[in-house]
Design a protein around this motif. Structure first.
Motif, short mmCIF file in Angstrom:
data_model
loop_
_atom_site.label_atom_id
_atom_site.label_comp_id
_atom_site.label_asym_id
_atom_site.label_seq_id
_atom_site.Cartn_x
_atom_site.Cartn_y
_atom_site.Cartn_z
N ALA A 44 0.83 -1.20 0.00
CA ALA A 44 0.00 0.00 0.00
C ALA A 44 0.86 1.26 0.00
N ARG A 45 1.97 1.21 0.73
CA ARG A 45 2.86 2.37 0.76
C ARG A 45 3.44 2.63 -0.64
N GLN A 46 3.81 1.56 -1.34
CA GLN A 46 4.33 1.72 -2.70
C GLN A 46 3.26 2.27 -3.64
N LEU A 47 2.05 1.75 -3.52
CA LEU A 47 0.95 2.23 -4.37
C LEU A 47 0.60 3.68 -4.07
N LYS A 48 0.60 4.03 -2.80
CA LYS A 48 0.25 5.41 -2.41
C LYS A 48 1.24 6.41 -3.00
N ARG A 49 2.51 6.03 -3.07
CA ARG A 49 3.51 6.94 -3.64
C ARG A 49 3.19 7.30 -5.08
N GLU A 50 2.54 6.39 -5.80
CA GLU A 50 2.21 6.62 -7.20
C GLU A 50 0.84 7.27 -7.40
N LEU A 51 0.07 7.39 -6.34
CA LEU A 51 -1.29 7.92 -6.44
C LEU A 51 -1.26 9.44 -6.56
N GLU A 52 -2.06 9.98 -7.47
CA GLU A 52 -2.15 11.43 -7.63
C GLU A 52 -2.52 12.08 -6.30
N PRO A 53 -1.87 13.18 -5.93
CA PRO A 53 -2.13 13.83 -4.64
C PRO A 53 -3.59 14.26 -4.46
N GLY A 54 -4.30 14.51 -5.54
CA GLY A 54 -5.69 14.94 -5.43
C GLY A 54 -6.66 13.83 -5.07
N ILE A 55 -6.17 12.58 -5.01
CA ILE A 55 -7.02 11.44 -4.66
C ILE A 55 -6.68 11.00 -3.24
N GLN A 56 -7.66 10.97 -2.37
CA GLN A 56 -7.41 10.57 -0.98
C GLN A 56 -7.45 9.05 -0.84
N ALA A 57 -6.48 8.52 -0.12
CA ALA A 57 -6.39 7.09 0.10
C ALA A 57 -7.15 6.69 1.37
N VAL A 58 -8.04 5.72 1.23
CA VAL A 58 -8.83 5.22 2.35
C VAL A 58 -8.36 3.82 2.70
N GLY A 59 -8.02 3.60 3.96
CA GLY A 59 -7.64 2.28 4.42
C GLY A 59 -8.85 1.54 4.97
N VAL A 60 -9.09 0.34 4.47
CA VAL A 60 -10.25 -0.46 4.87
C VAL A 60 -9.79 -1.56 5.82
#
Length: 225
Positions: A44-60
């Protein structure tokens, strides 16, 4: 009334991240509970690094330890998630304890069975509810809708989940959720499908033309039919 937002949940591959970066939904979900879509904290940390900053990451999470959530909320190496979704049997005491360690917004999932149950959940000390389908023996991910007539008038904003796909998206938005939560509805053979993600986000934006996230709208409009 605010426009409806959209969350694409269950991202587990870099190809999934590329697709949502192109579509620009409001939220992207990482599932840390046991599931076909489960990811580890490192992944998840690796994926989050690639995620556009304008998209918020939600942990389920499903009945996770508070320590596990604290690690992902920023205690160890910076935050992996921007919001916390509790999808298990977490009660008021659990939520209050968690809030003692993090200021991240909390979404509490409700496997909807009655209006009274939903109204009772709305009194919990969380920022949002998530209304999902009740399936015996499962905490979510059934890909089936519940009877949306059960949804009472709520002052607390809520995410609407459970079997949302292109065919019922308009009806889902008509229930005035804060956000629609989509997972299997944008998959093909159990994998996230770029074309379906783009179409779903584009359709949602067209249903809520007052939406002002221009970057997302521009990228989405460029996607395929």
């Amino acid at each position: 009334m605010e426009p409806c937002r959209i969350k694409i949940c269950g991202l587990s591959r870099f190809a999934d991240i590329m697709a949502v970066n192109e579509a620009m939904p409001d939220y992207a979900g990482f599932v840390f509970a046991r599931s076909s879509r489960q990811v580890t904290a490192d992944k998840a940390r690796q994926l989050k690094r690639e995620l556009e900053p304008g998209i918020q990451a939600v942990g389920v999470f499903v009945n996770a330890t508070i320590h596990e959530i604290r690690r992902l909320a920023g205690e160890d190496g910076g935050p992996v998630i921007d919001m916390i979704q509790l999808h298990g049997d977490e009660d008021e005491g659990y939520i209050r304890r968690l809030k003692g360690y993090t200021s991240l917004p909390i979404i509490k999932a409700v496997r909807a069975r009655s209006r009274e149950q939903i109204l009772e959940a709305a009194r919990l000390p969380c920022e949002y509810l998530l209304l999902d389908t009740y399936t015996k023996g499962q905490y979510g991910g059934s890909g089936r809708s519940f009877d949306w007539e059960l949804i009472p008038e709520l002052s607390k904003p809520y995410f609407l989940a459970g079997g949302i796909q292109s065919g019922n998206l308009k009806d889902a938005v008509a229930r005035h959720p804060y956000c629609v939560d989509v997972s299997s509805g944008v998959e093909t053979e159990g994998r996230k499908d770029r074309g379906k993600i783009l179409k779903m986000v584009r359709t949602l934006r067209k249903l809520t033309p007052e939406y002002t996230k221009t970057e997302g709208m521009a990228k989405t409009e460029a996607g395929p039919e």
